[in-house]
Structure formats: C-alpha cells, structure tokens
Design a protein around this motif. Sequence first.
Motif, PDB file in Angstrom:
ATOM      1  N   ALA A 237       0.889  -1.334  -0.129  1.00 16.11           N
ATOM      2  CA  ALA A 237      -0.011  -0.044   0.075  1.00 16.11           C
ATOM      3  C   ALA A 237       0.927   1.229  -0.195  1.00 16.11           C
ATOM      4  N   THR A 238       1.980   1.315   0.737  1.00 17.67           N
ATOM      5  CA  THR A 238       2.795   2.399   0.931  1.00 17.67           C
ATOM      6  C   THR A 238       3.377   2.839  -0.745  1.00 17.67           C
ATOM      7  N   VAL A 239       3.311   1.658  -1.767  1.00 18.72           N
ATOM      8  CA  VAL A 239       3.784   2.227  -3.083  1.00 18.72           C
ATOM      9  C   VAL A 239       2.422   2.564  -3.817  1.00 18.72           C
ATOM     10  N   ALA A 240       1.367   1.807  -3.503  1.00 22.51           N
ATOM     11  CA  ALA A 240       0.286   1.969  -4.281  1.00 22.51           C
ATOM     12  C   ALA A 240      -0.362   3.665  -4.172  1.00 22.51           C
ATOM     13  N   GLU A 241      -0.053   4.157  -3.105  1.00 23.00           N
ATOM     14  CA  GLU A 241      -0.267   5.306  -2.703  1.00 23.00           C
ATOM     15  C   GLU A 241       0.340   6.454  -3.834  1.00 23.00           C
ATOM     16  N   PHE A 242       1.275   6.177  -4.585  1.00 24.20           N
ATOM     17  CA  PHE A 242       2.042   6.831  -5.594  1.00 24.20           C
ATOM     18  C   PHE A 242       2.001   6.152  -6.979  1.00 24.20           C
ATOM     19  N   LEU A 243       1.658   5.049  -7.164  1.00 22.11           N
ATOM     20  CA  LEU A 243       1.988   4.197  -8.368  1.00 22.11           C
ATOM     21  C   LEU A 243       1.140   2.841  -8.462  1.00 22.11           C
ATOM     22  N   ASP A 244       0.305   2.885  -9.552  1.00 16.26           N
ATOM     23  CA  ASP A 244      -0.507   1.571  -9.796  1.00 16.26           C
ATOM     24  C   ASP A 244       0.440   0.452  -9.635  1.00 16.26           C
ATOM     25  N   ILE A 245       0.350  -0.792  -9.064  1.00 19.54           N
ATOM     26  CA  ILE A 245       1.075  -2.113  -9.092  1.00 19.54           C
ATOM     27  C   ILE A 245       0.407  -2.940 -10.126  1.00 19.54           C
ATOM     28  N   GLN A 264       2.708  12.554  -8.581  1.00 17.44           N
ATOM     29  CA  GLN A 264       3.755  13.242  -8.141  1.00 17.44           C
ATOM     30  C   GLN A 264       3.260  14.346  -6.993  1.00 17.44           C
ATOM     31  N   ALA A 265       2.100  14.758  -7.200  1.00 21.85           N
ATOM     32  CA  ALA A 265       1.618  15.520  -5.954  1.00 21.85           C
ATOM     33  C   ALA A 265       1.539  14.853  -4.500  1.00 21.85           C
ATOM     34  N   ALA A 266       1.151  13.863  -4.425  1.00 22.13           N
ATOM     35  CA  ALA A 266       0.956  12.963  -3.393  1.00 22.13           C
ATOM     36  C   ALA A 266       2.521  12.604  -2.626  1.00 22.13           C
ATOM     37  N   LEU A 267       3.392  12.146  -3.703  1.00 20.21           N
ATOM     38  CA  LEU A 267       4.683  11.742  -3.528  1.00 20.21           C
ATOM     39  C   LEU A 267       5.453  12.994  -2.937  1.00 20.21           C
ATOM     40  N   LYS A 269       4.406  15.840  -1.278  1.00 21.02           N
ATOM     41  CA  LYS A 269       3.838  16.029  -0.070  1.00 21.02           C
ATOM     42  C   LYS A 269       4.302  15.004   0.822  1.00 21.02           C
ATOM     43  N   ARG A 270       4.284  13.825   0.770  1.00 17.75           N
ATOM     44  CA  ARG A 270       4.656  12.657   1.554  1.00 17.75           C
ATOM     45  C   ARG A 270       6.202  12.833   1.906  1.00 17.75           C
ATOM     46  N   LYS A 271       6.980  13.091   0.838  1.00 19.54           N
ATOM     47  CA  LYS A 271       8.594  13.137   1.197  1.00 19.54           C
ATOM     48  C   LYS A 271       8.793  14.322   2.145  1.00 19.54           C
ATOM     49  N   GLU A 272       8.105  15.463   1.871  1.00 20.63           N
ATOM     50  CA  GLU A 272       8.351  16.622   2.834  1.00 20.63           C
ATOM     51  C   GLU A 272       7.697  16.422   4.215  1.00 20.63           C
ATOM     52  N   PHE A 273       6.763  15.791   4.224  1.00 22.74           N
ATOM     53  CA  PHE A 273       6.219  15.277   5.742  1.00 22.74           C
ATOM     54  C   PHE A 273       7.341  14.522   6.335  1.00 22.74           C
ATOM     55  N   LEU A 274       7.764  13.333   5.832  1.00 21.92           N
ATOM     56  CA  LEU A 274       8.582  12.488   6.310  1.00 21.92           C
ATOM     57  C   LEU A 274      10.056  13.117   6.727  1.00 21.92           C
ATOM     58  N   SER A 275      10.411  13.847   5.538  1.00 24.95           N
ATOM     59  CA  SER A 275      11.653  14.849   6.048  1.00 24.95           C
ATOM     60  C   SER A 275      11.731  15.459   7.046  1.00 24.95           C
TER      61      SER A 275
END
Length: 342
Positions: A237-245, A264-267, A269-275
């Motif tokens: 699911a952590t991949v499916a948030e950004f990319l169809d499997i 890309q928008a979700a990616l 946002k999530r990168k900035e949050f984790l960083s």
Amino acid sequence: MKYYYQIEGDLRNNIGDVLQGMVAKYFLPENALVVNREALAEIDAAEPGLLVANGWYMHSFDKFPPPDNIQPVYVSVHVAQSELLLNRKVRDHFKKHAPIGCRDAKTLKLFLGWGIPAYYSSCLTITTAKRAPINTTGEGEILLVDNIDHPIPEKVKLKLEGLLGTSMVRVSHDPPDVSGTIQEFMQKSEPHMNSLLERYCRAALVVTTKIHCALPCLGMGANVMLIHPNPSDPRLATVAEFLDIISYEDVLAANAFSKPVVNQAALIKRKEFLSSIVSKSVAMGGNVMRNPDTAALQKIKQRATLMAKLYRMGVKAACTSGLANEQMKRVFRERAIEQVNS
C-alpha cells in the motif's frame, strides 16, 4: 548525545534493509553509528542517544526494546509479526514513545488495537536522493530487479520483454557479501547500494517486485514500475499511494506496454512530511510527534490518540462479548483476558 541508525544485522539477505538504514543515516550527524535491529537492547546504556527507528520489525524479540537512555524516533515502522506486541513491556515502550509512524495500514491497526497512538507515515525510503541524472531519453538499460530466492516467473519475464521489444538485465537485491561485523557489513553494502541507486537513475526503466527498489526509485524520480503476484498485499500500500501496481496476470494479458503514471503531488507531499518529521526529531533529540511544534502535527497527534482509544475500546468490546473473530483473538489474545481498566 550519540546518534544511531539500524539495519538487519543477522540474516543480511536483503539489500533493502541496508537502504532503510542509509536513508535514516542521511538525517544524522556524520558520527552516527549503525546498530543491529535484532539487538537494540544492546545499544550503549551509558550515554543518551537518538535512534531513527524505521524499518521492518523483526525476526527475534529477545533483544528488544532499546534501553531507556535511547530516544527512538519510530517512523515508517512495519510490524511483520503481531506477537511482538503481546509483551506488555514492549507495549509500554511503544506507548512511551508514541505516536508511532507506520508505513502500512495493517501495522497502524495493530498499534491502535493495543491502544497505542499511531499514524500512517509511509516509508522513509521515498526520501532517497538521486545518485545520477535521471534518464529521460527512453534509451539504455531496462532492469529487472528481484531476489534470487523470489524470482519473477520466466513466462512473465518473457512476456515483458516481448512487450518492451528488448531483453531485460536481471539485478538481485541480495547483498553480494554478508561477512564481517555489522559495521564491516555496512561499510561494504552501502557503496553497493549506492551503485545500484545510480544504475536505477540511469536506466530507461526499472521493473521490480521489491518495495525497497520501487520506493527509492520513486523518491529519486527514476523510471520504475512495480509488478507483483498479489497487488492487494497490504505491504504494498505504501507504493500504491503513488503508483499503480501491476499483477503478473495483467502482464500476461497485456497487448501493449504502458508505464504506470506516478502521482507526483502525493509523492512530494509525503516526502516533505517525512523529511520534516525526522529532521525536527534529530534537531530536538527526540520524537517531534510527542511534542508537535506545528498545528498540523498537533492535529495528527490528537487524531492518533483518539483513534487509539476508539480502537482499544472496540477490541475490548469484541473480546469480552465473544464477537471477536479468530484472527482478533490471536492478535490481541492478552487483551481478551486483561481487565477492562488495565
């Protein structure tokens, strides 16, 4: 204060574990030390320390949790065996350092069911920095990245090559050399992982079954697609948030190749949050989510605390009323016999 990051130090059968340590190390001072995820209780108990505690938990529970002088930043956690939380000492440890950042919904529900505040964080490996210019030409290597012990079926490989009109180069995520101490293993494995990441950046396409190949590729901006026999596997699911499997069946049924589009928008946002979570935690010497410094993080903590109370109440009610299914009884079996006010 000492700073630590962790890798799997015993089996050493997946270079993805090294990668998870590498991305944590990126946020730490240069003198950061690598420790064995399977022996966190053996970390130096004499000096205060901070551990970026992301990753896969775990093969053995005998040497967990870390000592009290260590401030763990639990983010991007995946619990593979729910038995880890049957130990009250372990649950109390996680509660002390909550809320826990979980990289998948299954782990999130496990923590919440025990009344431990938790939130969905995704995986820290999406913060991986690119190692080379990204291939935008469509020319060059097409890589097939899997494990020696879990190879992609030959018929799927051949069908992909037919769709792509070219052969793929097989790359393994098994470490090439697992000898030596954990420090020696890391010293050898980190350059190897970096060389793989550079190769992924330069590739025309990376086709993989490995979460910790797909996620760093997404983070770096490399051309990637994840194929899997079971795209609904909760770990994905952590991949499916950004990319169809893409399933093996979809590959075999396809008449033309189509690369999945990245959200890309979700990616971003999530990168900035984790960083932000990890950077702030390192700067303050402890998990920023325990003492949020912004309204947005405070809201996440509040929701995590509320959801833990609600899930805990639900588990207790189900176990005491006899409505719990067999899986719930197994996962929360101590909860079923504990007093309601415990």
